[in-house]
Design a protein around this motif. Structure first.
Motif, short mmCIF file in Angstrom:
data_model
loop_
_atom_site.label_atom_id
_atom_site.label_comp_id
_atom_site.label_asym_id
_atom_site.label_seq_id
_atom_site.Cartn_x
_atom_site.Cartn_y
_atom_site.Cartn_z
N TRP A 423 -5.60 5.38 -1.69
CA TRP A 423 -5.53 4.66 -0.42
C TRP A 423 -6.22 5.48 0.67
O TRP A 423 -7.02 4.94 1.45
CB TRP A 423 -4.07 4.39 -0.04
CG TRP A 423 -3.91 3.59 1.23
CD1 TRP A 423 -3.74 2.25 1.33
CD2 TRP A 423 -3.90 4.10 2.57
NE1 TRP A 423 -3.64 1.88 2.65
CE2 TRP A 423 -3.74 3.00 3.44
CE3 TRP A 423 -4.03 5.37 3.12
CZ2 TRP A 423 -3.70 3.15 4.82
CZ3 TRP A 423 -4.00 5.52 4.50
CH2 TRP A 423 -3.83 4.41 5.34
N ARG A 448 -10.46 -4.22 1.54
CA ARG A 448 -9.62 -5.10 0.73
C ARG A 448 -8.95 -4.33 -0.40
O ARG A 448 -7.76 -4.53 -0.70
CB ARG A 448 -10.46 -6.26 0.18
CG ARG A 448 -10.95 -7.21 1.25
CD ARG A 448 -11.57 -8.48 0.67
NE ARG A 448 -12.73 -8.22 -0.16
CZ ARG A 448 -13.97 -8.10 0.30
NH1 ARG A 448 -14.21 -8.17 1.61
NH2 ARG A 448 -14.98 -7.90 -0.53
N ASP A 451 -6.10 -2.21 0.87
CA ASP A 451 -4.89 -2.98 1.13
C ASP A 451 -4.18 -3.37 -0.17
O ASP A 451 -2.95 -3.46 -0.21
CB ASP A 451 -5.24 -4.22 1.95
CG ASP A 451 -5.72 -3.88 3.35
OD1 ASP A 451 -5.51 -2.72 3.78
OD2 ASP A 451 -6.34 -4.74 4.01
N ARG A 452 -4.95 -3.59 -1.23
CA ARG A 452 -4.33 -3.86 -2.54
C ARG A 452 -3.55 -2.64 -3.02
O ARG A 452 -2.47 -2.78 -3.61
CB ARG A 452 -5.39 -4.25 -3.56
CG ARG A 452 -6.04 -5.60 -3.30
CD ARG A 452 -6.97 -6.01 -4.43
NE ARG A 452 -7.67 -7.24 -4.10
CZ ARG A 452 -8.95 -7.31 -3.73
NH1 ARG A 452 -9.68 -6.20 -3.69
NH2 ARG A 452 -9.51 -8.47 -3.43
N ARG A 454 -2.15 -0.38 -1.14
CA ARG A 454 -0.93 -0.33 -0.32
C ARG A 454 0.13 -1.27 -0.87
O ARG A 454 1.30 -0.87 -1.05
CB ARG A 454 -1.27 -0.71 1.12
CG ARG A 454 -0.06 -0.78 2.06
CD ARG A 454 -0.38 -1.68 3.24
NE ARG A 454 -0.66 -3.05 2.80
CZ ARG A 454 -1.44 -3.90 3.46
NH1 ARG A 454 -2.01 -3.54 4.59
NH2 ARG A 454 -1.63 -5.13 2.98
N ASP A 455 -0.26 -2.49 -1.15
CA ASP A 455 0.71 -3.46 -1.66
C ASP A 455 1.26 -3.02 -3.01
O ASP A 455 2.46 -3.19 -3.30
CB ASP A 455 0.04 -4.83 -1.79
CG ASP A 455 -0.35 -5.43 -0.45
OD1 ASP A 455 0.17 -4.94 0.58
OD2 ASP A 455 -1.20 -6.34 -0.42
N TRP A 456 0.41 -2.45 -3.84
CA TRP A 456 0.82 -1.97 -5.16
C TRP A 456 1.87 -0.87 -5.00
O TRP A 456 2.91 -0.88 -5.68
CB TRP A 456 -0.41 -1.45 -5.90
CG TRP A 456 -0.26 -1.30 -7.39
CD1 TRP A 456 -0.66 -2.17 -8.34
CD2 TRP A 456 0.29 -0.17 -8.09
NE1 TRP A 456 -0.39 -1.68 -9.59
CE2 TRP A 456 0.20 -0.45 -9.47
CE3 TRP A 456 0.86 1.04 -7.69
CZ2 TRP A 456 0.64 0.44 -10.44
CZ3 TRP A 456 1.31 1.92 -8.66
CH2 TRP A 456 1.19 1.61 -10.02
N GLU A 458 3.80 -0.18 -2.31
CA GLU A 458 5.01 -0.62 -1.62
C GLU A 458 5.91 -1.49 -2.50
O GLU A 458 7.13 -1.52 -2.32
CB GLU A 458 4.63 -1.36 -0.34
CG GLU A 458 3.95 -0.48 0.71
CD GLU A 458 4.78 0.73 1.09
OE1 GLU A 458 5.95 0.56 1.46
OE2 GLU A 458 4.25 1.86 0.98
N THR A 459 5.32 -2.20 -3.44
CA THR A 459 6.13 -3.07 -4.30
C THR A 459 6.58 -2.39 -5.59
O THR A 459 7.56 -2.82 -6.20
CB THR A 459 5.36 -4.35 -4.66
OG1 THR A 459 4.12 -4.00 -5.30
CG2 THR A 459 5.08 -5.18 -3.42
N ARG A 460 5.88 -1.33 -6.01
CA ARG A 460 6.19 -0.71 -7.30
C ARG A 460 6.72 0.72 -7.21
O ARG A 460 7.46 1.16 -8.09
CB ARG A 460 4.93 -0.70 -8.18
CG ARG A 460 4.34 -2.09 -8.41
CD ARG A 460 3.27 -2.04 -9.47
NE ARG A 460 2.55 -3.30 -9.59
CZ ARG A 460 1.83 -3.65 -10.64
NH1 ARG A 460 1.73 -2.84 -11.68
NH2 ARG A 460 1.19 -4.81 -10.67
N VAL A 492 1.42 3.29 7.09
CA VAL A 492 2.06 2.22 6.31
C VAL A 492 3.55 2.13 6.61
O VAL A 492 4.05 1.09 7.03
CB VAL A 492 1.82 2.43 4.80
CG1 VAL A 492 2.58 1.40 4.00
CG2 VAL A 492 0.32 2.34 4.50
N SER A 493 4.28 3.25 6.41
CA SER A 493 5.72 3.18 6.63
C SER A 493 6.29 4.57 6.95
O SER A 493 6.76 5.28 6.05
CB SER A 493 6.44 2.61 5.40
OG SER A 493 7.83 2.56 5.62
#
Length: 606
Positions: A423, A448, A451-452, A454-456, A458-460, A492-493
């Motif tokens: 990232w 793009r 951002d994928r 990041r989503d990966w 944050e969810t996993r 991000v967080s």
């Protein structure tokens, strides 16, 4: 910072504690010096050459070059101010003597040969001294032999030629194929010299004693000139300066490569078998050292190291090797050599099998370093600019793969820290593209894909149960290297990152403010020095500035305080209060600089 030793230093098997060693070097080789005046480790003509002196790994049979009083003494040593020239004072019942040690260079640069010089000065009374040189056999791969020339004794050690240059009062009473020994007296106001000169596959120049002696002070002038031109004016300045000087030991002047450490096979934990060869240039470590050079204003070193790194990656068609030899060649596969090992710890290794691992975090290291380089006002050439774009595209293509992670583990996983670093890589690629430092054609793709990632993550990689980012998805283990990911956490967080730091401290931390690398590793190795400084920096970034400064002060007292020569190892045994692992360790020293810089920036609101 002076280091005092009141008595004996070696255990019954002949080994010194690693924390008792000081070092001298000249940007090509490093000598480790024990408190009893013994050069126990010296690889010549380069850091990654076979050792000429190897007592460090073979106390009974290894080579060394010792200069020490014959009778009981007290010893105090320190580096000259802003210098890597070492001064040691020995005090006996009959007098006091000072030994000044340097691997010499000139104001114009390094010498064509290796020159390890030791000046002996009588300060009071008279002191009986012993000089011993025993030449190592590099694990029985060569057998030294002497030859008498018109200029004195010459030793041949494989492809090396070696000569002792000694003042008349030190002339050896015993000279043999494996070395020499001399006993002599130093009187008040007397000044003597002992030096070892070495060449490889080349004629050996024989300079006069006065020229060698003069070069000690010339080397000191060069060190002080370099240090005085640094631009760091933040917190913890004396410690930052000493770490910067230590990193210069690892900067290989002939190419600009940066070695991870100057030694091989010093154990990370008793009986673990984790005894690795670190005398090579790791991409990760090189990037982090370059960052520390940027923070301290070491412009020439920064440019040379970044140029070497970019050049070696281009030569390898962007194939992301983990590490390289200092001359840019591939690192050889590991082999074991038959020597005793430090305190009988086996194996003793040459080479490193991590060289061809996939470590995705290297993309983040390189792109982040490039941003720091350009933000500091430096300019990229077209080839390097194109290289960075290629690396960003490679990262965008490969981030979904499992890798060995920053800790070079044998089991590939989707390590959280690796994904965070990817990232960072793409985020920094976007930054470089917006600044017109690299080709902006792929900027949208990088955004793009970033951002994928990041989503990966944050969810996993986030565990609600642990309230922490875990080692890898589905794991309940923690990884201290997540503390390195300031940028990711800030953007991000911050809340999740601060919670992760708290969980890491609770599970991996010790009362000494040290940290183990990851969950469960405390059973086989000691705490990792760099992790503790990463934690201090991260706490400052996420608002815990008071705790960060408190932690830094405690860590520096342990690792660079009055009981230390200022040379840091890789790991630290919190139970026995002893240094462990290879040394001087680049990651440890650079982490001091980076943490001090970050804490300064945060507290000053920059």
């Amino acid at each position: 910072m002076a280091q005092q030793f009141p008595g004996e230093f070696r255990d019954e098997d002949g080994f010194c504690d690693l924390g008792d060693y000081a070092a001298v070097g000249e940007g090509r080789t490093v000598t480790l010096l024990s408190p009893d005046g013994s050069a126990d480790w010296w690889c010549v003509p380069s850091l990654d050459s076979p050792p000429l002196f190897d007592r460090l790994l073979d106390a009974k049979n290894g080579g060394y070059f010792q200069l020490v009083p014959r009778h009981p003494y007290r010893m105090t040593r320190r580096y000259r101010e802003n210098s890597n020239v070492l001064e040691t004072v020995y005090e006996t019942e009959t007098g006091k003597v000072k030994v000044t040690e340097s691997i010499n260079s000139t104001l114009a640069g390094r010498l064509p040969w290796n020159e390890f010089a030791r000046r002996i000065e009588g300060l009071s009374g008279s002191v009986l001294m012993t000089l011993r040189m025993k030449i190592g056999t590099a694990a029985a791969s060569r057998s030294p032999w002497r030859d008498e020339s018109s200029h004195g004794t010459v030793w041949h050690v494989g492809s090396l030629q070696l000569m002792l240059r000694l003042s008349e009062a030190i002339r050896p009473g015993e000279c043999h194929d494996a070395g020499a020994e001399s006993h002599f007296t130093v009187h008040r106001d007397e000044r003597l010299l002992a030096a070892v000169l070495v060449t490889e596959n080349a004629p050996l120049a024989v300079p006069g004693l006065a020229r060698i002696d003069k070069r000690i002070d010339m080397s000191d002038t060069a060190w002080r000139s370099w240090a005085d031109n640094l631009e760091y004016d933040g917190k913890f300045q004396p410690y930052v300066l000493r770490s910067a000087l230590a990193l210069k030991f690892l900067w290989y002047a002939p190419t600009g490569a940066l070695a991870a450490a100057a030694t091989t096979s010093l154990p990370e934990g008793a009986g673990s078998g984790k005894n690795y060869d670190y005398r090579y240039a790791w991409v990760r470590d090189a990037c982090m050292i370059i960052k520390s050079f940027i923070y301290t204003g070491a412009l020439e070193d920064c440019q040379a190291a970044f140029s070497w790194l970019a050049g070696i990656l281009r030569e390898n068609d962007c194939e992301m090797h983990t590490c390289f030899q200092l001359n840019g060649q591939p690192v050889p596969e590991e082999r074991y050599i038959e020597v005793e090992g430090y305190r009988a710890e086996q194996p003793v290794r040459v080479g490193n099998n991590a060289a061809r691992q996939l470590q995705l975090s290297n993309y983040g290291d390189i792109l982040d370093t490039a941003v720091l380089f350009t933000d500091a006002g430096h300019v990229l050439d077209l080839d390097t600019s194109r290289l960075l774009g290629q690396l960003a595209n490679h990262c965008a293509d490969t981030w979904r793969q499992k890798d060995s992670g920053i800790w070079e583990l044998p089991e590939p996983q989707h390590y959280t820290q690796s994904k965070m670093a990817c990232w960072v890589a793409l985020n920094q690629a976007v930054h470089l593209a917006k600044g017109k430092y690299i080709e902006p054609t792929w900027e949208g793709r990088w955004q793009r894909e970033r951002d994928r990632i990041r989503d990966w993550i944050e969810t996993r990689c986030w565990s609600e149960e642990r309230q922490s980012y875990t080692f890898w998805p589905g794991s309940q283990s923690l990884d201290a290297s997540v503390a390195l990911m300031h940028q990711y956490g800030q953007q991000v967080s911050p809340k999740r990152m601060l919670s992760t730091l708290q969980q890491i401290e609770q599970e991996l931390g010790t009362k000494d403010k040290m940290l183990y690398r990851y969950s469960g590793v405390d059973k086989e190795e000691n705490t990792f020095v760099a992790c503790a400084f990463w934690m201090a920096a991260a706490l400052a970034v996420f608002g815990e500035t008071e705790e960060a400064e408190k932690r830094m002060n405690a860590l520096l007292k342990t690792h660079q305080g009055d009981k230390s020569a200022g040379i840091m190892s890789e790991m630290y045994d919190v139970d026995q209060k002893k240094c462990c692992g290879n040394m001087p360790q680049g990651l440890s020293h650079l982490s001091v600089i980076c943490a001090a810089h970050i804490i300064t920036q945060v507290t000053q609101g920059k």
